[in-house]
Enzyme design. Sequence first.
Site, PDB file in Angstrom:
ATOM      1  N   GLU A 180     -49.914   2.927 -74.311  1.00  0.00           N
ATOM      2  CA  GLU A 180     -50.039   2.774 -75.757  1.00  0.00           C
ATOM      3  C   GLU A 180     -51.407   2.169 -76.094  1.00  0.00           C
ATOM      4  OE1 GLU A 180     -47.941   4.276 -77.365  1.00  0.00           O
ATOM      5  OE2 GLU A 180     -45.855   3.797 -76.933  1.00  0.00           O
TER       6      GLU A 180
ATOM      7  N   ASN B 194     -50.478   8.581 -81.670  1.00  0.00           N
ATOM      8  CA  ASN B 194     -51.319   7.374 -81.638  1.00  0.00           C
ATOM      9  C   ASN B 194     -52.324   7.405 -80.489  1.00  0.00           C
ATOM     10  OD1 ASN B 194     -49.771   6.905 -79.368  1.00  0.00           O
ATOM     11  ND2 ASN B 194     -48.885   4.975 -80.060  1.00  0.00           N
TER      12      ASN B 194
END
Length: 262
Positions: A143, A136
């Site tokens: 993140e 990702n």
Amino acid sequence: MEVVILPDADEVADLAARTIAAELRRSERPVIGLATGSSPLGIYAALRRIVQSGELSMAGVRGFALDEYVGLPEGHPESYAEVIRREVVEPLGMDPALVRVPDGAADDLEAACADYETAIAQAGGVTVQILGIGGNGHIGFNEPTSSLASRTRIKTLATATREANARFFTEADGASVPTHCLTQGLGTILDAGSLVLVAQGEGKAEAIRQSVEGPVSSLWPASALQLHPRATVIVDEAAASRLELVDYYRETFAAKPDWQLA
Ligand code: F6R
């Protein structure tokens, strides 16, 4: 950003290790930024060979890990403190007293994060930072939507990251992938003198495309490398398979026979 495409994971690891060794040798106060996960393992093996050949000593080199899980019992084999001890400190002959990992077991996690930033600064900053990349686009455990200016802090792991890392946790370990971590921020990572990101395999191809050729965006945290003047991305053919400017990257690399960080 320098992008280097090599035929396989072994060549990726070798070039990354030679680049890192050159950076450490050049520095008066060498500090290595350490990543965990599977991507850098080949680098550590290649660095070990360089150390064994006598071309590099890691004895006085300081080290700072990127991240650590929150809540694993001390000594858990998948805690990054243990992984770094097993995969890096012992094989490379580093002094354990000079190597730090964020303290994911601290009573006061915010204070532990602030201490970590202070320790990096007191060491004079990271000379060369090793990075892997999540599918990702995360680096460290920053993140998607992490601030590009973030510092070491507590983060919630994305479900995709927890699923990807479940392969490291067995029932015998007595713990599943934690939900939270401490991670250096993107701002912390960007302060390093140079960055070396490695990626292998098709599963990283989209993250590499977005981060290298897409816009700088917190949706693909590794795109923050575009803001760093000395960032190098070393990938195998599979991880490079969605890049558009491959001819340019190959020509640039071929034009530098004695290649090292620009
Ligand atoms: C771990 C870290 C992570 C990993 C990433 C890729 O310290 O910083 O960003 O690099 O999750 O993990 P692997 O290499 O296992 O695919």
